[in-house]
Design a protein around this motif. Sequence first.
Motif, PDB file in Angstrom:
ATOM      1  N   ASP A 501       0.813  -1.219   0.000  1.00  0.00           N
ATOM      2  CA  ASP A 501       0.000   0.000   0.000  1.00  0.00           C
ATOM      3  C   ASP A 501       0.843   1.265   0.000  1.00  0.00           C
ATOM      4  O   ASP A 501       0.391   2.314  -0.473  1.00  0.00           O
ATOM      5  N   VAL A 502       2.034   1.214   0.553  1.00  0.00           N
ATOM      6  CA  VAL A 502       2.908   2.384   0.640  1.00  0.00           C
ATOM      7  C   VAL A 502       4.309   2.000   0.177  1.00  0.00           C
ATOM      8  O   VAL A 502       4.822   0.929   0.537  1.00  0.00           O
ATOM      9  N   VAL A 503       4.930   2.896  -0.619  1.00  0.00           N
ATOM     10  CA  VAL A 503       6.310   2.728  -1.066  1.00  0.00           C
ATOM     11  C   VAL A 503       7.051   4.022  -0.747  1.00  0.00           C
ATOM     12  O   VAL A 503       6.552   5.119  -1.046  1.00  0.00           O
ATOM     13  N   VAL A 504       8.228   3.938  -0.117  1.00  0.00           N
ATOM     14  CA  VAL A 504       9.039   5.110   0.227  1.00  0.00           C
ATOM     15  C   VAL A 504      10.360   5.016  -0.540  1.00  0.00           C
ATOM     16  O   VAL A 504      11.070   3.995  -0.446  1.00  0.00           O
ATOM     17  N   LEU A 505      10.698   6.096  -1.281  1.00  0.00           N
ATOM     18  CA  LEU A 505      11.868   6.097  -2.158  1.00  0.00           C
ATOM     19  C   LEU A 505      12.698   7.363  -1.968  1.00  0.00           C
ATOM     20  O   LEU A 505      12.167   8.413  -1.574  1.00  0.00           O
ATOM     21  N   VAL A 506      13.994   7.251  -2.283  1.00  0.00           N
ATOM     22  CA  VAL A 506      14.900   8.399  -2.336  1.00  0.00           C
ATOM     23  C   VAL A 506      15.549   8.396  -3.717  1.00  0.00           C
ATOM     24  O   VAL A 506      15.998   7.347  -4.198  1.00  0.00           O
ATOM     25  N   LYS A 507      15.592   9.565  -4.349  1.00  0.00           N
ATOM     26  CA  LYS A 507      16.199   9.655  -5.677  1.00  0.00           C
ATOM     27  C   LYS A 507      17.725   9.609  -5.559  1.00  0.00           C
ATOM     28  O   LYS A 507      18.295  10.069  -4.568  1.00  0.00           O
ATOM     29  N   GLU A 508      18.352   9.101  -6.626  1.00  0.00           N
ATOM     30  CA  GLU A 508      19.814   9.072  -6.700  1.00  0.00           C
ATOM     31  C   GLU A 508      20.254   9.816  -7.959  1.00  0.00           C
ATOM     32  O   GLU A 508      19.499   9.957  -8.934  1.00  0.00           O
ATOM     33  N   GLU A 511      22.700   6.080 -12.207  1.00  0.00           N
ATOM     34  CA  GLU A 511      22.598   4.632 -12.050  1.00  0.00           C
ATOM     35  C   GLU A 511      23.830   4.101 -11.340  1.00  0.00           C
ATOM     36  O   GLU A 511      24.960   4.282 -11.784  1.00  0.00           O
ATOM     37  N   GLY A 512      23.578   3.465 -10.211  1.00  0.00           N
ATOM     38  CA  GLY A 512      24.672   2.868  -9.452  1.00  0.00           C
ATOM     39  C   GLY A 512      25.516   3.860  -8.687  1.00  0.00           C
ATOM     40  O   GLY A 512      26.512   3.474  -8.064  1.00  0.00           O
ATOM     41  N   SER A 513      25.173   5.143  -8.701  1.00  0.00           N
ATOM     42  CA  SER A 513      26.019   6.134  -8.030  1.00  0.00           C
ATOM     43  C   SER A 513      25.850   6.089  -6.508  1.00  0.00           C
ATOM     44  O   SER A 513      26.779   6.440  -5.773  1.00  0.00           O
ATOM     45  N   LEU A 514      24.684   5.727  -6.062  1.00  0.00           N
ATOM     46  CA  LEU A 514      24.329   5.665  -4.640  1.00  0.00           C
ATOM     47  C   LEU A 514      24.319   7.028  -3.963  1.00  0.00           C
ATOM     48  O   LEU A 514      24.043   7.120  -2.769  1.00  0.00           O
ATOM     49  N   GLU A 515      24.600   8.087  -4.708  1.00  0.00           N
ATOM     50  CA  GLU A 515      24.567   9.429  -4.130  1.00  0.00           C
ATOM     51  C   GLU A 515      23.147   9.975  -4.238  1.00  0.00           C
ATOM     52  O   GLU A 515      22.627  10.149  -5.342  1.00  0.00           O
ATOM     53  N   PRO A 516      22.504  10.265  -3.117  1.00  0.00           N
ATOM     54  CA  PRO A 516      21.110  10.705  -3.188  1.00  0.00           C
ATOM     55  C   PRO A 516      20.986  12.158  -3.639  1.00  0.00           C
ATOM     56  O   PRO A 516      21.870  12.977  -3.394  1.00  0.00           O
ATOM     57  N   GLU A 517      19.897  12.422  -4.321  1.00  0.00           N
ATOM     58  CA  GLU A 517      19.499  13.795  -4.563  1.00  0.00           C
ATOM     59  C   GLU A 517      18.660  14.268  -3.384  1.00  0.00           C
ATOM     60  O   GLU A 517      18.226  13.466  -2.556  1.00  0.00           O
ATOM     61  N   TYR A 518      18.447  15.584  -3.367  1.00  0.00           N
ATOM     62  CA  TYR A 518      17.585  16.093  -2.314  1.00  0.00           C
ATOM     63  C   TYR A 518      16.152  15.656  -2.580  1.00  0.00           C
ATOM     64  O   TYR A 518      15.676  15.693  -3.711  1.00  0.00           O
ATOM     65  N   GLY A 519      15.459  15.269  -1.548  1.00  0.00           N
ATOM     66  CA  GLY A 519      14.032  15.026  -1.662  1.00  0.00           C
ATOM     67  C   GLY A 519      13.605  13.665  -1.167  1.00  0.00           C
ATOM     68  O   GLY A 519      14.416  12.807  -0.789  1.00  0.00           O
ATOM     69  N   LEU A 520      12.295  13.470  -1.153  1.00  0.00           N
ATOM     70  CA  LEU A 520      11.678  12.245  -0.676  1.00  0.00           C
ATOM     71  C   LEU A 520      10.464  11.958  -1.543  1.00  0.00           C
ATOM     72  O   LEU A 520       9.699  12.865  -1.882  1.00  0.00           O
ATOM     73  N   THR A 521      10.286  10.685  -1.922  1.00  0.00           N
ATOM     74  CA  THR A 521       9.160  10.283  -2.771  1.00  0.00           C
ATOM     75  C   THR A 521       8.321   9.239  -2.040  1.00  0.00           C
ATOM     76  O   THR A 521       8.867   8.287  -1.472  1.00  0.00           O
ATOM     77  N   ILE A 522       6.992   9.436  -2.057  1.00  0.00           N
ATOM     78  CA  ILE A 522       6.069   8.507  -1.402  1.00  0.00           C
ATOM     79  C   ILE A 522       4.970   8.138  -2.390  1.00  0.00           C
ATOM     80  O   ILE A 522       4.352   9.016  -3.009  1.00  0.00           O
ATOM     81  N   LEU A 523       4.724   6.855  -2.509  1.00  0.00           N
ATOM     82  CA  LEU A 523       3.621   6.352  -3.319  1.00  0.00           C
ATOM     83  C   LEU A 523       2.589   5.722  -2.386  1.00  0.00           C
ATOM     84  O   LEU A 523       2.942   4.909  -1.531  1.00  0.00           O
ATOM     85  N   VAL A 524       1.315   6.108  -2.576  1.00  0.00           N
ATOM     86  CA  VAL A 524       0.226   5.568  -1.763  1.00  0.00           C
ATOM     87  C   VAL A 524      -0.833   5.000  -2.700  1.00  0.00           C
ATOM     88  O   VAL A 524      -1.311   5.703  -3.597  1.00  0.00           O
ATOM     89  N   ARG A 525      -1.157   3.741  -2.466  1.00  0.00           N
ATOM     90  CA  ARG A 525      -2.176   3.118  -3.315  1.00  0.00           C
ATOM     91  C   ARG A 525      -3.476   3.921  -3.213  1.00  0.00           C
ATOM     92  O   ARG A 525      -3.957   4.195  -2.115  1.00  0.00           O
ATOM     93  N   ASP A 526      -4.025   4.281  -4.376  1.00  0.00           N
ATOM     94  CA  ASP A 526      -5.212   5.127  -4.456  1.00  0.00           C
ATOM     95  C   ASP A 526      -6.431   4.250  -4.694  1.00  0.00           C
ATOM     96  O   ASP A 526      -6.763   3.905  -5.822  1.00  0.00           O
ATOM     97  N   ASP A 527      -7.121   3.885  -3.613  1.00  0.00           N
ATOM     98  CA  ASP A 527      -8.307   3.042  -3.701  1.00  0.00           C
ATOM     99  C   ASP A 527      -9.522   3.953  -3.869  1.00  0.00           C
ATOM    100  O   ASP A 527      -9.896   4.678  -2.954  1.00  0.00           O
ATOM    101  N   VAL A 528     -10.146   3.929  -5.035  1.00  0.00           N
ATOM    102  CA  VAL A 528     -11.193   4.894  -5.353  1.00  0.00           C
ATOM    103  C   VAL A 528     -12.590   4.363  -5.081  1.00  0.00           C
ATOM    104  O   VAL A 528     -13.565   5.017  -5.391  1.00  0.00           O
ATOM    105  N   THR A 529     -12.714   3.204  -4.476  1.00  0.00           N
ATOM    106  CA  THR A 529     -14.048   2.603  -4.372  1.00  0.00           C
ATOM    107  C   THR A 529     -14.567   2.440  -2.950  1.00  0.00           C
ATOM    108  O   THR A 529     -15.770   2.294  -2.759  1.00  0.00           O
TER     109      THR A 529
END
Length: 652
Positions: A501-508, A511-529
């Motif tokens: 239901d929830v995914v938490v991510l950090v941008k890099e 590819e393969g650099s492992l150095e994060p960019e600034y910010g935070l990303t969150i995905l939330v399942r959108d149940d419309v019913t």
Amino acid sequence: MSVQGTLEPTATSARVLVVALASGWFAAAACIGDARRSGGDTTADVAEEVLVPETLVDTASETDDGPEVSEPVEVVDATETVDPLDVVETTEVEEVGDTQPETMEEIVGDAFEVDDGEIAETIEDVFEAEVTDAEVVEIVDVEIVEAEIVADAIEVEATPECGGNADCSDREGADECTQWTCRAGTCVLAPNNEGGPCNDRDACTTGDKCRAGECVASGAVSCPADAGSFGCKIPVCDPLVGCTFIAATPDVSCNNGTGAIPGTCMLGGFQGGDHCDGQGACIDASAPTPATIGAPQLEGEWFLAYTTFGRYAALASGRGVATMTKATQEFALGEVHDFGIIPFQDDDAGFLCGLADGTLEARFPAGRLTGHQVDRNLAVLSDHGSDGLALLVRADDGDAADVDGSYAYFQTSVVFGRSTPSTWRGDVVFADGCMQSGTIASDPDDSVGYGFLPTEASCFVQSPLSGEESLYQLQVGVRAVTNDPNIYPIYYRGAVMKGGDVVVLVKETGEGSLEPEYGLTILVRDDVTTFSQPQMVGSWRYNLHAKIRTEAPRRDVGSVVWSLVNTFSGGSFGTLDGTVIQSSGWGAINFGTSHFSQRVSLPTGAIYQTGVVAPSGKFAVGWLVEQPTNGTQPSVLFDTPSGGSMLLMLRP
């Protein structure tokens, strides 16, 4: 008065009557002269007036059903003057013992000698009759009351005790409020010193004064506290010694100002509060143990993602994996990847503490994060040192294959070299952990909208990094919705919550650099019913972090309470500056979707927020938006974020 029956007085009755005659309570006089007999006139000279105590006469005459004396009592010859004291001296009283005398003659003895003559019917007749000659009066039918009644009626000292107050001065028993006084020949204690000071012999009273012979207090002593005991010595007053102290029991809380602050996350759990030792001292609580405090259910691997808008430092983000040990609540961070200054470093060891109500704290050597968890799989925490915020997601239970369906996309980021963060909002669709499509947009002042371009690489894959096997990485491309032909790659690394239901991510950065960019990303399942207004009713933990245009970053942490009638009915939150705000406003649901809107009143005005609620109804992510045209009524607000903001809410 009718006299019936034969009197059988007790020995005590006999003695009382004789003593009464001999003690001077009345003066008996011999009758001189002739007594009038029936059928003839006789005149007598009265030698001395006969006096009888009213109490004796009344008591005897008023008895209705007393016993009757059947034999006459002799009276002394009335021709002689008889001194009452002589009567006493010549009266012979027979010790009756247990044998009851049967007649008045036996009771009185020779006190009265009765010759032939007319018989008087009562004692009253004897003493009230006019005696005219020396004839003898005979007495019959004399009523004798019970000894106890006679004793009560004539209980008087035989001779006066005193003739004045001085005669009583040597008596003991007087105090500040009483003195010995002579009254009617008797020494009695009388009130003295009315209203004057005295001592009631009670060390716990004040204002003692004499009142009607008693020493009466007007107040109570107030015993001061012992500041040095921090409440572990309880002041009490002992009537004998005055103010003193008793030791508080060990279950009494106190605060001696030393040691770890109660509630701090320590090895084994939250630090307990100081308490009294039962001897009058306040002592620090020992560090809690897993058996009593802590959250053993937190054992495992947690993905830690942190970000701040930079109120006290530059913009910063970071990530790491915290491995928590059930037995001790210790956690160890592996390799940490950061952008800017964050409150944890490589291989930091700390404590992850939790309580049954969802309270959670991560303690680092250089920082402290506190907040709440939900469903034992997700937690939101705030940084005590700045406007920073962190998300903890249990990583070892997540599966990328669970990421399926439509998701609300939320992200804070800095684009095109700007120095202030912006918020991005969109929708993406996944199938079995692979992105199928999606769009995102930000404040039009910051950027244009973008669309995702899925590729064969746009699927979650397990991280190959040592110590991060529980994490996933994802690579996607986006292209501006304008005529810009460029495709911009985005690289993510993060964790999937159990169930997807929830995914938490950090941008890099690459590819393969492992150095994060600034910010935070969150995905939330959108149940419309399945979502509706009643699911929002109740208290929500409220965490708002925002950087709006030229304003300083803000952090609001507390609670809001939704009602069923679209209003906030309670709750409050504190700002980073320490201001406490009582939450008020309204909230509304866009029926048929999981989107919500709310208006929150602040001292400087109102802020408007919108977002999406996870299918569990226990987690919501949102952002700030511009004020709608009709901001006084609940409505689903325009979806485009305003500036940089992040709203996270949890069900307690």
